[in-house]
Scaffold this active site. Structure first.
Site, mmCIF file in Angstrom:
data_model
loop_
_atom_site.group_PDB
_atom_site.id
_atom_site.type_symbol
_atom_site.label_atom_id
_atom_site.label_comp_id
_atom_site.label_asym_id
_atom_site.label_seq_id
_atom_site.Cartn_x
_atom_site.Cartn_y
_atom_site.Cartn_z
ATOM 1 N N TYR A 13 2.958 -19.129 -57.968
ATOM 2 C CA TYR A 13 2.218 -19.372 -56.725
ATOM 3 C C TYR A 13 0.724 -19.565 -56.957
ATOM 4 O O TYR A 13 -0.089 -18.883 -56.342
ATOM 5 C CB TYR A 13 2.464 -18.229 -55.729
ATOM 6 C CG TYR A 13 3.912 -18.119 -55.331
ATOM 7 C CD1 TYR A 13 4.459 -19.023 -54.428
ATOM 8 C CD2 TYR A 13 4.729 -17.149 -55.879
ATOM 9 C CE1 TYR A 13 5.790 -18.952 -54.079
ATOM 10 C CE2 TYR A 13 6.068 -17.077 -55.537
ATOM 11 C CZ TYR A 13 6.586 -17.980 -54.633
ATOM 12 O OH TYR A 13 7.894 -17.910 -54.289
ATOM 13 N N TYR A 141 12.887 -11.654 -48.416
ATOM 14 C CA TYR A 141 12.598 -12.538 -49.548
ATOM 15 C C TYR A 141 13.826 -12.568 -50.446
ATOM 16 O O TYR A 141 14.317 -11.521 -50.870
ATOM 17 C CB TYR A 141 11.382 -12.061 -50.354
ATOM 18 C CG TYR A 141 11.160 -12.932 -51.577
ATOM 19 C CD1 TYR A 141 10.517 -14.163 -51.463
ATOM 20 C CD2 TYR A 141 11.647 -12.549 -52.820
ATOM 21 C CE1 TYR A 141 10.361 -14.997 -52.562
ATOM 22 C CE2 TYR A 141 11.493 -13.379 -53.932
ATOM 23 C CZ TYR A 141 10.854 -14.599 -53.790
ATOM 24 O OH TYR A 141 10.703 -15.407 -54.888
ATOM 25 N N ASP A 242 21.318 -8.136 -50.990
ATOM 26 C CA ASP A 242 20.447 -8.568 -52.086
ATOM 27 C C ASP A 242 19.716 -7.335 -52.625
ATOM 28 O O ASP A 242 18.728 -6.900 -52.059
ATOM 29 C CB ASP A 242 19.465 -9.614 -51.552
ATOM 30 C CG ASP A 242 18.438 -10.039 -52.597
ATOM 31 O OD1 ASP A 242 18.444 -9.472 -53.709
ATOM 32 O OD2 ASP A 242 17.642 -10.945 -52.285
ATOM 33 N N LYS A 271 16.564 -8.345 -61.699
ATOM 34 C CA LYS A 271 15.312 -7.672 -62.068
ATOM 35 C C LYS A 271 15.465 -6.515 -63.067
ATOM 36 O O LYS A 271 15.407 -6.749 -64.261
ATOM 37 C CB LYS A 271 14.561 -7.258 -60.808
ATOM 38 C CG LYS A 271 13.987 -8.482 -60.090
ATOM 39 C CD LYS A 271 12.849 -8.152 -59.141
ATOM 40 C CE LYS A 271 12.069 -9.405 -58.794
ATOM 41 N NZ LYS A 271 12.257 -9.876 -57.430
HETATM 42 C C1 PLP Z 1 12.705 -11.218 -57.019
HETATM 43 C C2 PLP Z 1 13.743 -11.292 -55.997
HETATM 44 C C3 PLP Z 1 14.659 -12.353 -55.963
HETATM 45 C C4 PLP Z 1 14.572 -13.535 -56.895
HETATM 46 O O1 PLP Z 1 14.739 -13.176 -58.229
HETATM 47 P P1 PLP Z 1 14.192 -14.132 -59.397
HETATM 48 O O2 PLP Z 1 14.664 -13.471 -60.646
HETATM 49 O O3 PLP Z 1 12.696 -14.152 -59.249
HETATM 50 O O4 PLP Z 1 14.782 -15.476 -59.185
HETATM 51 C C5 PLP Z 1 15.669 -12.314 -55.019
HETATM 52 N N1 PLP Z 1 15.754 -11.301 -54.140
HETATM 53 C C6 PLP Z 1 14.895 -10.267 -54.149
HETATM 54 C C7 PLP Z 1 15.072 -9.153 -53.162
HETATM 55 C C8 PLP Z 1 13.852 -10.227 -55.064
HETATM 56 O O5 PLP Z 1 12.973 -9.209 -55.045
#
Ligand code: PLP
Length: 420
Positions: A13, A141, A242, A271
């Site tokens: 970004y 997000y 997620d 992550k």
């Molecule tokens: C970081 C994140 C993503 C995307 O993961 P990337 O490895 O950056 O593609 C998706 N959902 C959540 C909740 C995140 O924090």
């Protein structure tokens, strides 16, 4: 080196014409990042939720080295390997019982794409072809790829310019009921009314459980999540959670959904899965959803080149062992208590709108957006690595942080606010 970086390489970004300065990291050890000029910074970010055991960890290093000497990568089409199988066993073992099938991918965003495909393909194959939209809440997000962008908050989601080409999904208001509080009728009705009107076209609800991350660092009521789970059953809609940010202990539970004592139909993780060593993510689902996807011998139509990369899988196995065999729960609880105590002092700062802490996440929300780059430079002067965004200054340090180092992180925030 800095000059070349500035002229040729995009950072997340950022603009190529007026890039802010990026600090060169030469090495890292434990919770300390060492810059190439020799300065050391205490890490308050875990490299975006990932490095839960800190950097340069001997156990994780050994896992990568061992796998490197066996095979670094091999295609997953038609072949398999021990690290992938071991990792699948661990993930299935540590997540809720109904989750029995794993799809490995290379980033959190892709794990979301796969989850969306699973949901759409499930309904398509089970004959309910009209169910092709998603329902989510504002302030979320889910990543930077197009499917993930389309369910990320349209305003705070950093993607407004692509609005015209994204599929139009349904957005309920962000739940106002806070974590630790009962859910309000207003919050439940917000999502219920959309379900009542649109359930025939909705394939799934997708949410970050309990903690919304990059969309605003908001902690919402566990009762809300439980109510959403119930409504998904009632209206015949799948629930995708997620947990890319919240997974692996960050909120004080291994997974965020445990706060609500529920289980999703589809779960995305990433992550912290590899302890921050290599890029890898996974999407898990239930027997029922996977059977639906594969009805009439349907294959799940996805297959990344670096799927189930052995190096990443091996370090993920080691990272999960390290987590589960260690006292992570006590550490995260101690971090929560310490941050709550130490951040309380700035609650009354005139710049501050709200201070909230959950697990190993501490958030200071300001009334106005903060000058992020100036603050970041100020933090570096103070020997800490904290990267604010919007009106948020937040901490999510590695779980191995000592309390004196954590105190340095919390103590840096007040003086930075004074400078604005
Ligand atoms: C970081 C994140 C993503 C995307 O993961 P990337 O490895 O950056 O593609 C998706 N959902 C959540 C909740 C995140 O924090």
């Amino acid at each position: 080196m800095i000059e070349y970086d500035r002229n040729h390489i995009w950072h997340p970004y950022t603009s190529m014409t007026s890039p802010p300065c990026a600090y060169p990291v030469a090495s890292a050890q434990g919770v300390r990042l060492r810059l190439s000029d020799g300065r050391e910074l205490i890490d308050g970010m875990s490299s975006w939720w990932c490095a839960i055991h800190g950097y340069n960890h001997p156990v994780l290093n050994a896992a990568v080295e061992k796998q490197l000497n066996a095979v670094a990568h091999v295609m997953f089409g038609g072949l398999t390997h021990e690290p992938a199988v071991e990792l699948a066993k661990k993930l299935i073992g540590m997540t809720s019982d109904p989750l029995q099938h794993v799809f490995f991918s290379d980033s959190g965003s892709v794990s979301i794409e796969v989850a969306i495909k699973m949901a759409l393909q499930y309904w398509f194959n089970t004959g309910k072809t009209g169910k092709s939209r998603l329902l989510t809440i504002r302030g979320g997000y889910h990543g930077d790829t197009f499917g993930a962008m389309a369910v990320t908050d349209p305003v705070s989601g950093m993607h407004t310019m692509f609005k015209g080409v994204l599929p139009q999904h349904l957005f309920a208001a962000r739940p106002e009921s806070r974590f630790g509080e009962p859910v309000s009728e207003k919050d439940v009705n917000g999502i219920r009314s959309l379900l009542e009107r649109h359930h025939r076209e909705i394939a799934a609800i997708i949410l970050e459980p309990i903690v919304q991350g990059a969309g605003g660092m908001w902690f919402y009521s566990a009762e809300y999540l439980a109510a959403v789970r119930e409504m998904c059953r009632e209206f015949d809609v799948l629930l995708i959670l997620d947990e890319v940010a919240t997974g692996f202990g960050r909120t004080g539970k291994l997974f965020g959904y445990e706060h609500a004592e529920i289980s999703p139909d589809i779960l995305c993780i990433g992550k912290a899965m590899t302890g921050g060593y290599l890029t890898m993510a996974a999407t898990l689902t239930t027997e029922e959803v996977s059977a639906g996807i594969s009805a009439n011998d349907g294959a799940l139509m996805h297959g990344p080149t670096f799927m189930a990369n052995p190096l990443a899988a091996a370090v993920a196995v080691a990272s999960i062992d390290l987590l589960l065999e260690g006292p992570w729960q006590q550490r995260v609880a101690a971090m929560e208590e310490q941050m709550r105590g130490e951040l309380r002092a700035i609650t009354n700062h005139p710049m501050v709108r709200d201070v909230r802490v959950l697990g190993a996440i501490g958030v200071v929300e300001t009334h106005q957006p903060v000058p992020a780059n100036e603050l970041q430079n100020q933090f570096v002067e103070h020997g800490v690595w904290i990267r604010p965004f919007g009106n948020l200054i937040y901490l999510m340090p590695p779980y191995v942080i000592e309390s004196t180092d954590l105190s340095q992180l919390t103590a840096a925030i007040g003086p930075a606010l004074d400078l604005i």
